[in-house]
Each structure stands twice: as structure tokens, then as C-alpha cells.
Design a protein around this motif. Sequence first.
Motif, PDB file in Angstrom:
ATOM      1  N   GLN A 107       0.831  -1.203   0.000  1.00 47.71           N
ATOM      2  CA  GLN A 107       0.000   0.000   0.000  1.00 47.71           C
ATOM      3  C   GLN A 107       0.871   1.261   0.000  1.00 47.71           C
ATOM      4  O   GLN A 107       0.448   2.303  -0.478  1.00 47.71           O
ATOM      5  N   CYS A 108       2.074   1.167   0.564  1.00 46.91           N
ATOM      6  CA  CYS A 108       2.957   2.332   0.650  1.00 46.91           C
ATOM      7  C   CYS A 108       3.741   2.583  -0.630  1.00 46.91           C
ATOM      8  O   CYS A 108       4.463   3.582  -0.728  1.00 46.91           O
ATOM      9  N   ARG A 109       3.623   1.698  -1.609  1.00 47.74           N
ATOM     10  CA  ARG A 109       4.282   1.958  -2.896  1.00 47.74           C
ATOM     11  C   ARG A 109       3.645   3.175  -3.555  1.00 47.74           C
ATOM     12  O   ARG A 109       2.505   3.519  -3.284  1.00 47.74           O
ATOM     13  N   THR A 110       4.395   3.787  -4.450  1.00 48.73           N
ATOM     14  CA  THR A 110       3.833   4.920  -5.171  1.00 48.73           C
ATOM     15  C   THR A 110       2.706   4.424  -6.087  1.00 48.73           C
ATOM     16  O   THR A 110       2.620   3.241  -6.410  1.00 48.73           O
ATOM     17  N   LYS A 111       1.863   5.329  -6.507  1.00 43.91           N
ATOM     18  CA  LYS A 111       0.691   4.956  -7.308  1.00 43.91           C
ATOM     19  C   LYS A 111       1.085   4.364  -8.655  1.00 43.91           C
ATOM     20  O   LYS A 111       0.404   3.494  -9.173  1.00 43.91           O
ATOM     21  N   LEU A 116      -0.841   2.870  -3.007  1.00 39.73           N
ATOM     22  CA  LEU A 116      -1.665   4.056  -2.769  1.00 39.73           C
ATOM     23  C   LEU A 116      -0.839   5.282  -2.419  1.00 39.73           C
ATOM     24  O   LEU A 116      -1.375   6.360  -2.242  1.00 39.73           O
ATOM     25  N   GLY A 117       0.472   5.125  -2.267  1.00 43.08           N
ATOM     26  CA  GLY A 117       1.346   6.262  -2.015  1.00 43.08           C
ATOM     27  C   GLY A 117       1.368   6.730  -0.576  1.00 43.08           C
ATOM     28  O   GLY A 117       1.718   7.874  -0.311  1.00 43.08           O
ATOM     29  N   PHE A 118       0.998   5.855   0.383  1.00 41.36           N
ATOM     30  CA  PHE A 118       1.098   6.242   1.790  1.00 41.36           C
ATOM     31  C   PHE A 118       2.565   6.295   2.199  1.00 41.36           C
ATOM     32  O   PHE A 118       3.406   5.620   1.619  1.00 41.36           O
ATOM     33  N   LEU A 161       9.592  16.956  -0.491  1.00 43.91           N
ATOM     34  CA  LEU A 161       9.989  15.785   0.274  1.00 43.91           C
ATOM     35  C   LEU A 161       9.384  14.521  -0.321  1.00 43.91           C
ATOM     36  O   LEU A 161       9.972  13.464  -0.267  1.00 43.91           O
ATOM     37  N   GLY A 162       8.228  14.641  -0.949  1.00 37.95           N
ATOM     38  CA  GLY A 162       7.612  13.470  -1.586  1.00 37.95           C
ATOM     39  C   GLY A 162       8.461  12.941  -2.726  1.00 37.95           C
ATOM     40  O   GLY A 162       8.607  11.737  -2.903  1.00 37.95           O
ATOM     41  N   ASN A 163       9.038  13.841  -3.519  1.00 37.75           N
ATOM     42  CA  ASN A 163       9.916  13.410  -4.604  1.00 37.75           C
ATOM     43  C   ASN A 163      11.161  12.756  -4.048  1.00 37.75           C
ATOM     44  O   ASN A 163      11.665  11.778  -4.598  1.00 37.75           O
ATOM     45  N   PHE A 164      11.676  13.284  -2.957  1.00 33.58           N
ATOM     46  CA  PHE A 164      12.860  12.712  -2.339  1.00 33.58           C
ATOM     47  C   PHE A 164      12.542  11.325  -1.783  1.00 33.58           C
ATOM     48  O   PHE A 164      13.311  10.401  -1.914  1.00 33.58           O
ATOM     49  N   LEU A 165      11.350  11.204  -1.183  1.00 34.76           N
ATOM     50  CA  LEU A 165      10.946   9.908  -0.617  1.00 34.76           C
ATOM     51  C   LEU A 165      10.753   8.866  -1.699  1.00 34.76           C
ATOM     52  O   LEU A 165      11.037   7.702  -1.495  1.00 34.76           O
ATOM     53  N   SER A 166      10.251   9.259  -2.855  1.00 34.50           N
ATOM     54  CA  SER A 166      10.014   8.285  -3.914  1.00 34.50           C
ATOM     55  C   SER A 166      11.328   7.707  -4.429  1.00 34.50           C
ATOM     56  O   SER A 166      11.356   6.596  -4.925  1.00 34.50           O
ATOM     57  N   GLY A 167      12.427   8.426  -4.249  1.00 32.41           N
ATOM     58  CA  GLY A 167      13.731   7.907  -4.649  1.00 32.41           C
ATOM     59  C   GLY A 167      14.302   6.936  -3.650  1.00 32.41           C
ATOM     60  O   GLY A 167      15.149   6.134  -3.969  1.00 32.41           O
TER      61      GLY A 167
END
Length: 169
Positions: A107-111, A116-118, A161-167
Motif C-alpha cells: 500500500q505504501c508503494r507509489t501509485k 496508494l502512495g502512503f 519531500l515526496g519526490n525525495f521519498l520516492s527515490g
Amino acid sequence: MLGVRIVDCHERYLGLPTIARSSKNQMLKHVRDMLWSRLNVRNAKLLSVAGKDVLIRAVAQALPTYTMGVFQLPPQSLCHDLSATVARFWWVKAGNKSIHWKSWRKQCRTKCFGGLGFKKFKAFIKAMVAMQEYLKNPNSLVAPILKGRYIPETDFLHVGLGNFLSGMK
């Protein structure tokens, strides 16, 4: 003279305990309790999927941010408890029984990868610590590594921070 009351011991200041305890788990227990009290409202079980999504993103994942920024490395058990609390809230239905149809990690994976991007609390803490280290000393040895690994096209001050977290994997 001014009529100010003298207090022996403040319990909290800015929502944080003022006296450091021997265990971080005991000291940060209020974060877990506060998160549970915000999610365990009477009508939350009647929310739609979109309502739960908004409540998780706006309240549950934003609530411990300040505390986690002050205590840079909270215990792993706290991060696990926070994630378990949010996952329990996500799957509960009106009948108080819940089946977890998909793992919280998925569920925490990006969309774009089927999640769901949690936020993952552990990865979020790592990202906050890395950004603080970079901002304190942008000329350190680890700064070019962090920049090249996570945001090669821009700098830390112009990325969310979301872009940084996705990396961060």
C-alpha cells in the motif's frame, strides 16, 4: 510580583515531553496514543475509502512529523506501531472486523507501482535526517552522493519531500 505561577515540572512543551526518560519508547508513547485517538473516532468507521485516504494523509501521516524531526531516530518499534495503527484503521469496516487484503508495504508503494502512495514512517525519517544533514553542511562528503542518488536534476531546496521519498527504496 507579576502573579506568574511557578510550576515544578512541565509535562509537555510544544507537544513534546520536557523530561527525557530512560527509554525512547516510553518518552514517545504519547505520539502513538495521540495518533490512535485521532483515528479512533466514532464515525471514522463509516467513512468512505476516499475519506479514509484523506484522513490518513492529512492527519495520521502529518501528526508525528514534528516529533520525528526533533527526535531524529525514533525506535523501530514506534515506526512499526504507527504503521500498524494506520493499516488497522485503513482496513476496518463498520462491523469492527477487518481483513488485510493487501500488505501495508504494498500500500505504501507509489501509485505508478500499484500502491496508494502512503508514507513509510521509517523512510520518511531517513529522508528528514538526510535533508537536515545536507542543509547543515552542503559541502560534506555525503552531500554529492545524496544529491546524485536521489535528485540529480535539481537541488534539495527546490524539491519536495515526496519526490525525495520516492527515490528512497
